[in-house]
Design a protein around this motif. Structure first.
Motif, short mmCIF file in Angstrom:
data_model
loop_
_atom_site.label_atom_id
_atom_site.label_comp_id
_atom_site.label_asym_id
_atom_site.label_seq_id
_atom_site.Cartn_x
_atom_site.Cartn_y
_atom_site.Cartn_z
N LEU A 45 0.84 -1.20 0.00
CA LEU A 45 0.00 0.00 0.00
C LEU A 45 0.87 1.24 0.00
N PHE B 256 0.44 5.22 0.67
CA PHE B 256 -0.57 6.07 1.30
C PHE B 256 0.03 7.42 1.71
N HIS C 62 4.41 10.45 0.70
CA HIS C 62 3.74 9.16 0.64
C HIS C 62 4.70 8.08 1.13
N PHE D 289 -4.02 7.08 -2.83
CA PHE D 289 -3.71 5.75 -2.32
C PHE D 289 -3.51 4.82 -3.52
N CYS E 256 -6.47 -1.96 4.50
CA CYS E 256 -6.21 -0.86 3.56
C CYS E 256 -7.38 0.12 3.55
N MET F 42 -7.69 4.31 4.26
CA MET F 42 -8.39 5.27 3.39
C MET F 42 -9.46 6.03 4.15
#
Length: 234
Positions: A52, A54, A170, A224, A211, A215
């Motif tokens: 992931l 993010f 990120h 994302f 995940c 979010m």
């Protein structure tokens, strides 16, 4: 070695890196386009890991601090053979996430002989901190240096121009199933995060739920990206 070019969230780049680590080409990295049941059905099976990308911001830092305090108070199960390493090299989170993904599935992927397999063997009995130091203090002829060198070369192949001095906004994190549990592996945290029971069959759904929580905690941000390491479709 304290500063690297950041890796792009790009399956093509990740695949090249993964194959350099010695993962056979029957496995590959693919984009995951949604986290609901229908979208997950399109992800080739089996799935070894999720990665992931993010937003790495104040909102996340506040949550991570609270989460760590709760775990320290309540405790958690960490299986003995979970491979976890700390991240001390700036912009290396993509590499660390890929290392975590592959290292914890080395037997399933039948990792080929090479520099990365040697690195795993040499670091088997080291602490997460010592493993992280292997990358940050890697000598030119070491197995760890060859992994870092591969990172640098592939970071230049991304579609976006990379700047090692640009502020990181990120962050990559890996999710794997090990010993019947779902683990979040982030080298910037104090320890792995156990997200509860999981299995090879339920891993994708279980990891997607975590995940989704990432979010929901930052619902105003749409930046994302989720990638999966899966069996290559024939």
């Amino acid at each position: 070695m304290s500063l690297l070019l950041p890796l792009e969230s790009n399956p093509d780049v990740m695949n090249k890196f993964m194959y350099l680590l010695g993962v056979p080409e029957k496995w590959n990295v693919v984009d995951v386009y949604g986290i609901d049941g229908d979208a997950l059905e399109w992800v080739p099976k089996p799935v070894l890991a999720l990665i992931l990308l993010f937003p790495y911001n104040t909102k996340y830092f506040e949550f991570a601090k609270q989460e760590a305090e709760e775990i320290k108070e309540k405790g958690q199960i960490i299986v003995p053979d979970l491979f976890y390493m700390k991240q001390y090299v700036s912009n290396a989170c993509g590499t660390i996430a890929l290392i975590h993904s592959v290292a914890n599935n080395a037997e399933r992927v039948q990792l080929q002989d090479g520099d990365f397999k040697k690195l795993l063997e040499n670091s088997k009995n080291l602490t997460p901190e010592e493993r992280g130091e292997m990358l940050s203090t890697a000598g030119v002829n070491s197995d760890a240096y060859k992994v870092i060198k591969a990172h640098q070369e592939l970071a230049k192949e991304g579609q976006t121009e990379a700047d090692p001095n640009e502020k990181v906004v990120h962050h990559f994190v890996a999710f794997v199933q090990k010993g019947g549990y779902l683990y979040e592996l982030d080298g910037r945290k104090d320890f792995p995060i156990n997200h509860g029971p999981s299995s090879e069959e339920t891993f994708l759904t279980d990891a997607a739920k975590v995940c989704k929580k990432f979010m929901e905690r930052d619902s105003e941000d749409v930046n994302f990206t989720i990638m999966a390491i899966t069996a290559k479709e024939s």
